[in-house]
Design a protein around this motif. Structure first.
Motif, PDB file in Angstrom:
ATOM      1  N   SER A 110      -1.160   9.573  -0.479  1.00 57.17           N
ATOM      2  CA  SER A 110       0.009   9.809  -1.316  1.00 57.17           C
ATOM      3  C   SER A 110      -0.243  10.949  -2.304  1.00 57.17           C
ATOM      4  CB  SER A 110       0.430   8.536  -2.049  1.00 57.17           C
ATOM      5  OG  SER A 110      -0.617   8.106  -2.875  1.00 57.17           O
ATOM      6  N   ARG A 111      -1.518  11.037  -2.769  1.00 53.68           N
ATOM      7  CA  ARG A 111      -1.815  12.132  -3.695  1.00 53.68           C
ATOM      8  C   ARG A 111      -1.743  13.476  -2.994  1.00 53.68           C
ATOM      9  NH1 ARG A 111      -7.165  10.927  -6.783  1.00 53.68           N
ATOM     10  NH2 ARG A 111      -6.840  13.071  -7.479  1.00 53.68           N
ATOM     11  N   GLU A 135      -3.812   5.696  -1.166  1.00 55.60           N
ATOM     12  CA  GLU A 135      -3.688   6.416  -2.423  1.00 55.60           C
ATOM     13  C   GLU A 135      -4.003   7.900  -2.247  1.00 55.60           C
ATOM     14  OE1 GLU A 135      -6.471   5.745  -5.548  1.00 55.60           O
ATOM     15  OE2 GLU A 135      -5.357   7.264  -6.684  1.00 55.60           O
ATOM     16  N   ILE A 144       0.846  -1.198   0.000  1.00 58.11           N
ATOM     17  CA  ILE A 144       0.000   0.000   0.000  1.00 58.11           C
ATOM     18  C   ILE A 144       0.877   1.241   0.000  1.00 58.11           C
ATOM     19  CG2 ILE A 144      -2.388  -0.414   0.662  1.00 58.11           C
ATOM     20  CD1 ILE A 144      -1.519  -0.861   3.476  1.00 58.11           C
ATOM     21  N   HIS A 145       1.483   1.428  -1.102  1.00 53.95           N
ATOM     22  CA  HIS A 145       2.221   2.644  -1.397  1.00 53.95           C
ATOM     23  C   HIS A 145       3.219   3.004  -0.305  1.00 53.95           C
ATOM     24  CE1 HIS A 145      -0.382   3.423  -4.836  1.00 53.95           C
ATOM     25  NE2 HIS A 145      -1.261   2.782  -4.106  1.00 53.95           N
ATOM     26  N   ALA A 196      -6.204   0.527   0.630  1.00 55.81           N
ATOM     27  CA  ALA A 196      -5.513   0.971  -0.571  1.00 55.81           C
ATOM     28  C   ALA A 196      -5.990   2.359  -0.992  1.00 55.81           C
ATOM     29  CB  ALA A 196      -5.722  -0.036  -1.699  1.00 55.81           C
ATOM     30  N   ILE A 197      -7.322   2.544  -0.895  1.00 57.67           N
ATOM     31  CA  ILE A 197      -7.884   3.849  -1.284  1.00 57.67           C
ATOM     32  C   ILE A 197      -7.320   4.951  -0.388  1.00 57.67           C
ATOM     33  CG2 ILE A 197     -10.012   5.240  -1.318  1.00 57.67           C
ATOM     34  CD1 ILE A 197     -11.479   2.628  -2.148  1.00 57.67           C
TER      35      ILE A 197
END
Lengths: 285, 195, 195
Positions: free
Chosen positions: A113-114, A110, A27-28, A106-107
């Motif tokens: 990270s964005r 994400e 997960i990133h 995961a969402i």
């Protein structure tokens, strides 16, 4: 996310709990392995609580409400951190973890990270990465509350009871007679006549032939008897009961026909006695 | 009963007609519609409505009441006695899970809706068991199929659902807390790196 | 309610207690005994009896009544309405058999006709049940008796038969000629009279 990732995570969680490893690499790069510190509930009670969550949105809402945060100002980093802690705990407690929880992880990662990325564009219409999640959380919360309200509405069985009133003893059930159309009647008649036709056809041909045939047979029997010097044949001997009712009728008709044509004679010597048949002797008797 | 009431009544229906309609609503297991009553007893719509109104007044201060639910009129015990009456029932009323209630609420408020849409909003899969229970209880029905790949069933609620929850129409459902979609996301960029 | 009644009531029980007992008897599907009611609600025997008596008076002029049967007290529709209420519970009878329709058609077209003649044309016996059903429905009637051995009944159709099929007279029955059945029919009939 699949159960595979679930298993992988499970294994890693158990094996490398104390290491500053990379269990959440998928997960990133977010690697959170420390024990949850900001939980308000003792871990023992947690299992019960966790089982009561109706999915990741429910869990997120719980985390947000617990800290009196506004969904609109969703502090994504904080929430992600807590969410991951819960996921970890669920895995530790070996609760069956639905795939949806991992998808949400995961969402969150994400979105986080964005948000971390430097803003390249400064246009106003660029949507906040949290917007979609916020919309979903709000939508779910509305339904969650609606379900709670629905549960409170007075309902049958629990709050309301319908009455049971019976008939007096003199009640008798009636039946509605079936409906008949005039065309039903005409069709019945048509069917009947069609059957009649077939029946009559068969009846006439079969019956006439067999009576004629039987007349011959009866005459033959009487002739044979006469030649054997036994001029009288007992009435009952002419019937073959194996032929059934129809056979008896045909034989009887044949006898009547023969009598009518004066080819044979019937003699009954005493009242209720046996009837004897003999070839007609034209008064030579 | 007030005197003027008795007077207007006299013009519209006989006390025997009223008693008959009363008995008819009482003995049937299911709520009775005006249509059904009109069809079986030679009374006008106006007469029936007047009788129903009079009966509702008669039972105003009794242990039971005449209410209108989705499929018609029925007598039921007053809700205020439900707690005291519970002692008469050995079996506890069924309890429904949050998952089932959320699914039911979604169908009630968002019908027609597919199972996929329910799952999207709830964020989890809806178990087949829940759909089966809701269909078997005759609270949900399939309204048709959505013209998208797979042609998923579109669900809606039934009259039996409304009857069970003592509602005469979907409009009587408690209002949804409206989503304030216009609300601006005052998403001040938080200091993510802080954590 | 009479005034003296209200006075004695005040000493014995509250209107809420009465309403509760009323609801309790209404909602249970079996008659309630005084013992059972006493056991579940904190009321004395004397109070219960007084409540029951008051309820019986309340329902004296209504469509239903509170009666005592072997196993306790229950509400039931008044006996005088049983007949009128039966329309709500009518069962649908199964469709008529071909044999019945053929019999009816024969009587309609060939009346007066004896049962023996019907049997001759149909080739099988006509069950008593069929004749009974048709007579009970008031579609057939006995016109007289044929002056032959046994004096069999001669059947014909009734006015109710014509009304049901929306005919003003027997001449309005579909003509056999137009149905191409005339010849067959007279043939079938000839056979009967021949016998």
């Amino acid at each position: 996310m699949t159960t595979d990732t679930n298993n992988t995570m499970n294994k890693k969680m158990q094996g490398e709990m104390q290491q500053q490893a990379l269990p959440f690499a998928f997960i990133h790069g977010e690697g959170i392995v420390e024990k949850p510190q900001d939980l308000f509930i003792p871990p023992d009670a947690l299992e019960v609580i966790l089982e009561n969550f109706e999915g990741p949105l429910d869990l997120l809402l719980y985390l947000i409400r617990k800290q009196k945060l506004d969904i609109i100002d969703l502090p994504i980093a904080q929430i992600t951190q807590q969410y991951m802690n819960y996921i970890e705990l669920m895995t530790d407690l070996k609760l069956a973890l639905a795939a949806e929880y991992l998808v949400m992880a995961a969402i969150l990662a994400e979105i986080k990270s964005r948000l971390l990325l430097p803003k390249l564009k400064t246009e106003d219409d660029e949507e906040d990465p949290r917007a979609e999640l916020v919309r979903r959380l709000q939508e779910y919360e509305v339904i969650k509350q609606a379900a709670q309200t629905l549960d409170q509405i007075p309902r049958l069985e629990r709050d309301l009871h319908t009455v049971n009133v019976l008939f007096a003893d003199n009640f008798t059930q009636t039946t509605t007679p079936p409906e008949v159309d005039l065309s039903d009647l005409v069709n019945a008649l048509k069917g009947l006549l069609k059957r009649c036709e077939a029946f009559e056809h068969h009846h006439i041909q079969g019956e006439v032939l067999s009576t004629r045939e039987r007349m011959t047979k009866v005459l033959e029997q009487l002739t044979a008897a006469s030649q054997a010097k036994q001029p009288f044949v007992e009435f009952s001997c002419l019937f073959d009961f194996k032929e059934g009712k129809a056979g008896v009728v045909v034989t009887f008709l044949a006898i009547l026909e023969l009598v009518k044509e004066s080819l044979i004679e019937c003699i009954q010597s005493e009242v209720l006695g046996q009837i004897q048949l003999t070839l007609s002797t034209q008064g030579d008797y | 009963m007030a005197k003027h009431n008795a007077e207007t009544q006299a013009e519209l229906y006989t006390s025997a007609q009223k008693a008959l309609i009363e008995a008819a609503i009482f003995i049937t297991d299911k709520p009775q519609t005006l249509d059904y009553l009109q069809q079986h007893f030679s009374l006008s719509r106006k007469q029936l409505k007047a009788i129903i109104k009079a009966l509702q007044q008669d039972y105003q201060h009794r242990g039971i009441e005449l209410v209108e639910v989705a499929s018609g009129f029925r007598f039921q015990a007053r809700a205020q006695f439900s707690h005291d009456l519970a002692v008469l029932f050995e079996e506890k009323a069924p309890k429904y899970s949050r998952a089932l209630l959320e699914t039911l609420a979604l169908v009630a408020y968002k019908q027609p809706i597919t199972r996929g849409e329910i799952e999207d909003i709830r964020g989890v899969a809806v178990s087949s068991h829940i759909m089966k229970t809701l269909l078997e209880r005759d609270w949900l029905k399939i309204l048709g199929h959505k013209e998208v790949p797979g042609r998923p069933a579109l669900y809606g609620t039934t009259k039996a659902f409304l009857d069970y929850f003592n509602l005469s129409s979907l409009e009587q459902l408690p209002e949804l807390k409206t989503l304030n979609m216009e609300q601006k996301f005052s998403l001040a960029m938080e200091n993510v790196t802080d954590n």
